[in-house]
Design a protein around this motif. Structure first.
Motif, short mmCIF file in Angstrom:
data_model
loop_
_atom_site.label_atom_id
_atom_site.label_comp_id
_atom_site.label_asym_id
_atom_site.label_seq_id
_atom_site.Cartn_x
_atom_site.Cartn_y
_atom_site.Cartn_z
N UNK A 1 34.56 18.97 -68.30
CA UNK A 1 34.37 19.70 -67.04
C UNK A 1 33.39 20.84 -67.22
N UNK A 2 33.33 21.39 -68.42
CA UNK A 2 32.48 22.55 -68.67
C UNK A 2 31.00 22.23 -68.49
N UNK A 3 30.63 20.96 -68.61
CA UNK A 3 29.22 20.60 -68.39
C UNK A 3 28.79 21.03 -67.00
N UNK A 4 29.64 20.77 -66.00
CA UNK A 4 29.28 21.09 -64.62
C UNK A 4 29.28 22.60 -64.38
N UNK A 5 30.13 23.31 -65.08
CA UNK A 5 30.19 24.76 -64.92
C UNK A 5 28.98 25.44 -65.54
N UNK A 6 28.53 24.92 -66.67
CA UNK A 6 27.45 25.57 -67.43
C UNK A 6 26.06 25.02 -67.13
N UNK A 7 25.97 24.04 -66.25
CA UNK A 7 24.67 23.44 -65.91
C UNK A 7 24.11 24.04 -64.64
N UNK A 8 22.80 24.28 -64.62
CA UNK A 8 22.14 24.80 -63.42
C UNK A 8 21.71 23.63 -62.53
N UNK A 9 22.21 23.60 -61.32
CA UNK A 9 21.85 22.56 -60.35
C UNK A 9 20.81 23.12 -59.39
N UNK A 10 19.90 22.27 -58.96
CA UNK A 10 18.96 22.68 -57.93
C UNK A 10 19.72 23.15 -56.69
N UNK A 11 19.12 24.12 -55.98
CA UNK A 11 19.77 24.67 -54.79
C UNK A 11 18.75 24.74 -53.66
N UNK A 12 19.09 24.25 -52.48
CA UNK A 12 20.36 23.61 -52.11
C UNK A 12 20.29 22.10 -52.32
N UNK A 13 21.32 21.53 -52.92
CA UNK A 13 21.44 20.08 -53.11
C UNK A 13 22.89 19.67 -52.92
N UNK A 14 23.08 18.37 -52.72
CA UNK A 14 24.44 17.85 -52.68
C UNK A 14 25.04 17.79 -54.08
N UNK A 15 24.17 17.67 -55.10
CA UNK A 15 24.65 17.62 -56.48
C UNK A 15 25.39 18.90 -56.86
N UNK A 16 25.08 19.96 -56.18
CA UNK A 16 25.75 21.24 -56.44
C UNK A 16 27.26 21.14 -56.25
N UNK A 17 27.69 20.11 -55.54
CA UNK A 17 29.13 19.92 -55.31
C UNK A 17 29.87 19.82 -56.64
N UNK A 18 29.22 19.31 -57.68
CA UNK A 18 29.88 19.20 -58.99
C UNK A 18 30.22 20.58 -59.56
N UNK A 19 29.32 21.54 -59.41
CA UNK A 19 29.60 22.88 -59.91
C UNK A 19 30.73 23.53 -59.12
N UNK A 20 30.68 23.37 -57.80
CA UNK A 20 31.72 23.94 -56.94
C UNK A 20 33.08 23.33 -57.26
N UNK A 21 33.12 21.99 -57.41
CA UNK A 21 34.40 21.31 -57.71
C UNK A 21 34.91 21.68 -59.09
N UNK A 22 33.99 21.80 -60.06
CA UNK A 22 34.40 22.14 -61.42
C UNK A 22 35.00 23.54 -61.47
N UNK A 23 34.37 24.50 -60.80
CA UNK A 23 34.91 25.86 -60.77
C UNK A 23 36.25 25.90 -60.05
N UNK A 24 36.36 25.14 -58.99
CA UNK A 24 37.61 25.07 -58.25
C UNK A 24 38.74 24.55 -59.14
N UNK A 25 38.46 23.50 -59.92
CA UNK A 25 39.46 22.96 -60.83
C UNK A 25 39.77 23.87 -62.00
N UNK A 26 38.72 24.49 -62.56
CA UNK A 26 38.90 25.40 -63.70
C UNK A 26 39.80 26.57 -63.32
N UNK A 27 39.63 27.09 -62.12
CA UNK A 27 40.44 28.23 -61.65
C UNK A 27 41.91 27.86 -61.48
N UNK A 28 42.21 26.58 -61.34
CA UNK A 28 43.60 26.15 -61.20
C UNK A 28 44.35 26.19 -62.54
N UNK A 29 43.62 26.28 -63.63
CA UNK A 29 44.25 26.27 -64.94
C UNK A 29 44.85 27.61 -65.30
N UNK A 30 44.50 28.66 -64.58
CA UNK A 30 44.92 30.01 -64.97
C UNK A 30 45.69 30.70 -63.86
#
Length: 465
Positions: A436-465
Motif C-alpha cells: 500500500x505504501x507505494x501509492x502513498x509515496x508515489x507522486x501522481x499527476x494532478x489532476x488525474x483519475x489515477x490520483x484515486x490510488x493515493x487518496x484510497x491508500x491514505x484513507x486505508x492507512x488512516x484506518x490502521x491507527x
C-alpha cells in the motif's frame, strides 16, 4: 484429398486462437489456423466485444452532448437512432480485421477457410462451403472455437422482436421499451446502453444480486446507479414463457408477473461451439452448455488436444482467452515462461459507468480468515472527475493489515477498466514490492483519475491507527 503436416493446428481465429498461434510460432513451431467465418477475428471482432463497445462509446458521446449545459444553452439537440449509432462500429471492425490478418501474414501462418472436424487426436479435416476438403495433421491441436448465446428451444428467436446478444446489433430502430432477460455481464452492459438512449428498461435477474462474483459494494453501486436512472430490476425471477405479439413481447414469469415491452433481449448464458466438431472421434464430451474441461495447462483429457477461450467457460473474456492461448502454446514446448503468466485476470465490465476488479473480494477474504483493511476514494472528491463531470464512482483497495500487501482492487466509474491496471501492476510485484505504501509515496499527476490510488491508500492507512 490433400494432406499437410504442422506442429500445431489452431481451430478458430478469435483472441484464444490468435494467442495460441502467435505464441506457438514464437516458439519455433509450424502453425496453421482454421476459420469457418468469411473473416478472421472470431465473435470478439465481428459480433461481440468490438461492435458492442464501439456502440457503447457512440451512445456515451450522444449522452455527453445531451447532458452538456453548454450545448443545451446553445440550442444544440441531437437525436440519433440505434442503427445510426451502430454504424460507427463498422470502420473499427474493418481495421481490427485487417490488423489481425496482418499478424498471420507477417508470421507466415496459413489461414485455411472451412469447417473443421476432428478425425483422430492428430488429424483435422477441413471442408470448404463448396465441398472441397483437405486433411491437416499435427502434434497438437488447439480448440479455440468460442461460444454463442444460449437459445432455449421454447423461445422463438426468428420473431422480429426477440433478440440475443448476436442479433441485437441488427436492430433497425430505437425501441421505446426493452426487457433484458438475464442480468449477467452481457445483460447489464446492453441494459446500460439502452437506458442511456432513453429506452424504458426491465432488467430481469435470475439470481438474487447483480453480478454476484463482484465485491458486494461494487454490485450494490451498480444496482443503485441503474435504478437511479430509471431501470426496473427484478431479482430472483425465472421465465415461464415468452409470448411475441405484433406490437411487442410479453415475458411471463413464474412468479405470475407479466412484462410487456417493444422488444426482448435474451441474455441468459452462452453455449460452446462444439457441435459438429467430431469430438466423439477423440473421446471428448462437452457439458450441457457445450463447454470442455481442461487442466491447469489448458489441456483436455486427450494429451494432444488443448482448449482455450469461451469454449472452456469462465471467465469468458477476450483478454483471458488470449492469455490462455499463449499459455497453452508455452506448455506445449514445456517453456518456463508459462509460469510467468499472471494468474489474476482483471474483469472489465462495460456498463455505464464501467466496472473493473482484480484479486479478492471482501467476502473471500473474510471466509479465508485474512486480516484486511479497506481504503476508498470517491470519484466525486477528485478534481479530474469534477472537471469532466464524471463524478459517479469509487476506487476500493483491500490490503493486508500486517504486511500492507494489496489483496484486491475494485473500481466502479468512468475509465475503471483503465484505472485497474495500476493496481494490477503493484499486486504482481514480488515480495515487499506489493505494498500500500507505494501509492502513498508515489507522486501522481494532478489532476488525474489515477490520483484515486493515493487518496484510497491514505484513507486505508488512516484506518490502521
Amino acid at each position: 484429398m490433400p494432406q499437410h503436416q504442422y506442429d500445431v493446428v489452431v481451430i478458430g481465429t478469435g483472441p484464444g486462437g490468435e494467442g495460441a498461434a502467435m505464441q506457438a510460432v514464437k516458439q519455433g513451431l509450424s502453425v496453421a489456423v482454421v476459420e469457418r467465418f468469411k473473416k478472421i477475428g472470431g465473435g470478439c471482432t465481428h459480433w461481440g466485444t468490438i461492435p458492442s463497445k464501439a456502440l457503447r462509446y457512440s451512445i456515451f458521446q450522444l449522452t455527453e452532448v445531451r447532458q452538456n449545459r453548454l450545448f443545451r444553452e446553445a440550442g444544440l439537440s441531437i437525436d440519433l437512432t440505434f442503427p445510426q449509432l451502430r454504424k460507427t462500429a463498422a470502420a473499427v471492425i474493418q481495421q481490427q480485421e485487417e490488423m489481425r490478418r496482418s499478424f498471420y501474414d507477417r508470421n507466415r501462418i496459413p489461414i485455411i477457410a472451412g469447417e473443421a472436424k476432428l478425425l483422430d487426436p492428430h488429424t483435422v479435416m477441413v471442408c470448404e462451403e463448396k465441398g472441397a476438403c483437405e486433411k491437416l495433421t499435427a502434434d497438437n491441436i488447439v480448440l479455440a472455437v468460442g461460444s454463442r448465446p444460449y437459445r432455449p428451444k421454447d423461445v422463438d428467436f426468428t420473431h422480429p422482436r426477440i433478440f440475443d446478444s448476436d442479433t441485437i446489433l441488427d436492430l433497425t430502430y430505437t425501441p421505446k421499451s426493452i426487457t433484458v432477460y438475464g442480468a449477467g455481464v452481457v445483460g447489464c452492459e446492453y441494459g446500460s446502453m439502452f437506458r442511456n438512449l432513453g429506452v424504458k428498461l426491465n432488467l430481469v435477474n435470475t439470481r438474487e444480486r447483480l453480478l454476484e462474483f463482484l465485491d458486494d459494494e461494487i454490485s450494490d453501486a451498480l444496482s443503485y446507479h441503474l435504478r437511479d436512472h430509471g431501470t426496473v430490476i427484478r431479482h430472483g425471477e425465472v421465465y415461464e414463457k415468452i409470448e411475441p405479439t405484433d406490437d411487442g413481447v410479453v415475458l411471463h414469469l413464474r412468479s405470475g408477473k407479466k412484462l410487456k415491452t417493444d422488444v426482448l433481449l435474451w441474455a441468459n448464458g452462452r453455449t460452446g461451439n462444439t457441435e459438429n466438431l467430431g469430438l466423439e472421434a477423440v473421446g471428448l464430451t462437452p457439458d450441457s452448455r457445450g463447454q470442455l474441461k481442461v487442466d491447469g495447462r489448458y489441456c483436455t483429457s486427450v494429451p494432444s488436444i488443448w482448449a482455450v477461450g469461451d469454449v472452456i467457460g469462465f471467465p469468458s473474456l477476450a483478454s483471458a482467452a488470449y492469455v490462455q492461448g499463449r499459455a497453452a502454446a508455452l506448455h506445449m514446448t514445456q517453456s518456463d515462461a508459462a509460469q510467468l503468466l499472471a494468474n489474476d485476470i482483471p474483469t472489465g465490465i462495460y456498463t455505464s459507468p464501467e466496472i473493473s476488479s482484480i484479486g479478492k473480494t471482501e467476502n473471500e477474504l473474510t471466509a479465508a480468515g485474512i486480516p484486511y483493511e479497506i481504503g476508498q476514494a470517491q470519484f466525486k472528491s477528485l478534481a479530474r472527475a469534477q472537471i469532466t463531470g464524471q463524478r459517479v464512482g469509487m476506487l476500493k483497495l483491500l490490503f493486508h493489515r500486517e504486511t500492507m500487501a494489496i489483496l484486491g482492487v475494485h473500481c466502479f466509474g468512468q475509465n475503471a477498466s483503465e484505472i485497474i491496471h495500476i493496481g494490477q501492476a503493484i499486486m504482481n510485484q514480488p515480495g515487499s514490492g506489493n505494498s500500500l505504501m507505494y501509492f502513498i509515496n508515489t507522486t501522481f499527476n494532478y489532476p488525474t483519475m489515477a490520483e484515486a490510488y493515493r487518496v484510497a491508500a491514505l484513507n486505508g492507512y488512516n484506518r490502521l491507527f
